[in-house]
Design an enzyme around this catalytic site. Sequence first.
Site, short mmCIF file in Angstrom:
data_model
loop_
_atom_site.label_atom_id
_atom_site.label_comp_id
_atom_site.label_asym_id
_atom_site.label_seq_id
_atom_site.Cartn_x
_atom_site.Cartn_y
_atom_site.Cartn_z
N ARG A 1 12.47 5.07 12.95
CA ARG A 1 11.24 5.86 12.91
C ARG A 1 10.36 5.52 14.13
O ARG A 1 10.88 5.22 15.19
CB ARG A 1 10.54 5.63 11.56
CG ARG A 1 11.41 6.10 10.38
CD ARG A 1 10.74 5.85 9.05
NE ARG A 1 9.50 6.60 8.92
CZ ARG A 1 8.60 6.39 7.94
NH1 ARG A 1 8.84 5.45 7.03
NH2 ARG A 1 7.51 7.11 7.90
N TYR B 1 10.83 8.91 1.69
CA TYR B 1 10.85 7.98 0.56
C TYR B 1 11.52 8.53 -0.70
O TYR B 1 11.58 7.84 -1.71
CB TYR B 1 9.41 7.53 0.24
CG TYR B 1 8.72 6.93 1.46
CD1 TYR B 1 9.20 5.75 2.03
CD2 TYR B 1 7.63 7.56 2.05
CE1 TYR B 1 8.60 5.21 3.16
CE2 TYR B 1 7.02 7.02 3.18
CZ TYR B 1 7.51 5.85 3.73
OH TYR B 1 6.92 5.31 4.84
N PRO C 1 0.80 -1.22 0.00
CA PRO C 1 0.00 0.00 0.00
C PRO C 1 0.83 1.27 0.00
O PRO C 1 1.85 1.37 0.69
CB PRO C 1 -0.82 -0.09 1.29
CG PRO C 1 -0.17 -1.13 2.11
CD PRO C 1 0.50 -2.07 1.16
N ASN C 2 0.37 2.21 -0.79
CA ASN C 2 0.92 3.57 -0.88
C ASN C 2 2.26 3.66 -1.60
O ASN C 2 2.76 4.76 -1.81
CB ASN C 2 1.02 4.21 0.52
CG ASN C 2 -0.34 4.32 1.19
OD1 ASN C 2 -1.28 4.82 0.57
ND2 ASN C 2 -0.48 3.82 2.39
N HIS D 1 12.61 -2.17 2.66
CA HIS D 1 11.99 -0.90 3.05
C HIS D 1 12.88 0.22 2.56
O HIS D 1 14.10 0.19 2.78
CB HIS D 1 11.82 -0.80 4.57
CG HIS D 1 10.98 -1.90 5.11
ND1 HIS D 1 9.63 -1.95 4.91
CD2 HIS D 1 11.31 -3.04 5.77
CE1 HIS D 1 9.15 -3.06 5.45
NE2 HIS D 1 10.15 -3.74 5.96
N ASN E 1 8.11 -5.29 -0.63
CA ASN E 1 7.99 -4.19 0.33
C ASN E 1 6.50 -4.15 0.70
O ASN E 1 5.69 -3.63 -0.06
CB ASN E 1 8.43 -2.87 -0.31
CG ASN E 1 8.33 -1.72 0.68
OD1 ASN E 1 7.70 -1.82 1.74
ND2 ASN E 1 8.95 -0.60 0.33
N ARG F 1 4.42 10.95 -1.97
CA ARG F 1 4.27 10.75 -0.51
C ARG F 1 5.58 11.05 0.23
O ARG F 1 6.66 10.60 -0.18
CB ARG F 1 3.78 9.32 -0.21
CG ARG F 1 4.84 8.25 -0.29
CD ARG F 1 4.32 6.86 0.00
NE ARG F 1 4.01 6.60 1.37
CZ ARG F 1 4.15 5.41 1.96
NH1 ARG F 1 4.61 4.37 1.27
NH2 ARG F 1 3.81 5.24 3.21
N GLU G 1 12.74 -8.91 2.19
CA GLU G 1 11.92 -7.79 2.67
C GLU G 1 12.70 -6.50 2.43
O GLU G 1 13.86 -6.40 2.85
CB GLU G 1 11.69 -7.99 4.18
CG GLU G 1 11.02 -6.84 4.89
CD GLU G 1 11.11 -6.96 6.43
OE1 GLU G 1 11.93 -7.77 6.94
OE2 GLU G 1 10.38 -6.22 7.11
N ALA H 1 2.89 -0.68 5.04
CA ALA H 1 2.42 -0.73 6.43
C ALA H 1 1.97 -2.13 6.85
O ALA H 1 1.94 -2.43 8.05
CB ALA H 1 1.27 0.26 6.61
C1 DQA Z 1 7.99 1.30 4.11
C2 DQA Z 1 8.01 1.57 5.62
C3 DQA Z 1 6.65 1.30 6.23
O1 DQA Z 1 6.68 1.56 7.62
C4 DQA Z 1 5.61 2.19 5.59
O2 DQA Z 1 4.33 1.90 6.12
C5 DQA Z 1 5.61 2.12 4.11
C6 DQA Z 1 6.89 2.06 3.41
C7 DQA Z 1 9.32 1.69 3.44
O3 DQA Z 1 9.49 1.34 2.28
O4 DQA Z 1 10.16 2.35 4.07
O5 DQA Z 1 4.57 2.19 3.47
O6 DQA Z 1 7.80 -0.10 3.91
#
Ligand code: DQA
Length: 146
Positions: free
Chosen positions: A107, A22, A9-10, A100, A74, A17, A98, A77
Site C-alpha cells: 500500500r 479489510y 484504532p478503527n 495486519h 493489530n 471501513r 503483529e 495506524a
Molecule cells: C492495518 C493497516 C494499517 O496501515 C491501518 O492503519 C489499519 C489497519 C491492517 O490491519 O491492515 O488501521 O493495521
Amino acid sequence: MKIMVINGPNLNMLGIREPQHYGKETYANLLDKIQKYADEKGVSVSFRQSNHEGDLVDYIQSAYYDTFDGIIINPGAYTHTSIAILDAVKAVGLPTCEVHISDVNAREDFRKTSYIRAACVLTVSGHGTNGYLEALDYLIKLKGKD
Ligand code: DQA
C-alpha cells in the site's frame, strides 16, 4: 495458556471501513472467529480494542501484570507512528505478534514503516483476518518450546 488480543484504532469499524482493504467481516465476526479457534486449541483469549494510543500501552502493560503468555496486536495506524507502543512491548517482554489484515507493504509508503515490528516475534500482513489465527498458532508452538 492465556493470550491478549489487542486491536487499535478503527478496527472496531471492520465490515464498514474500506472493504477493499479489510473485507466485509465485522469486528464482532472477527472476535467470534478468534474465540472459536482458540476454544478448539484449548487456549484462553481476552480481547481489547481502543482508538487511543495510551489505552493500547495500558493494555500491553496489563498483559504483563495479569500474567498473560503472549499478545496478538493489530495496532492499526499506530503501527506506523508509535514509539510508545514499541516501548511497551519491549518493557513487558511478552512474546508479541503483529497482525495486519491488509498487506501493508503493498500500500502507501508510510504503511511500510512499523515501529512495533522490532519487538515482535512474528509479523503477519495481508492474510485477512486469518492472520490472527496464524499468530495464535505461532504463540501456541512457541509456548510448547518452553
Ligand atoms: C492495518 C493497516 C494499517 O496501515 C491501518 O492503519 C489499519 C489497519 C491492517 O490491519 O491492515 O488501521 O493495521
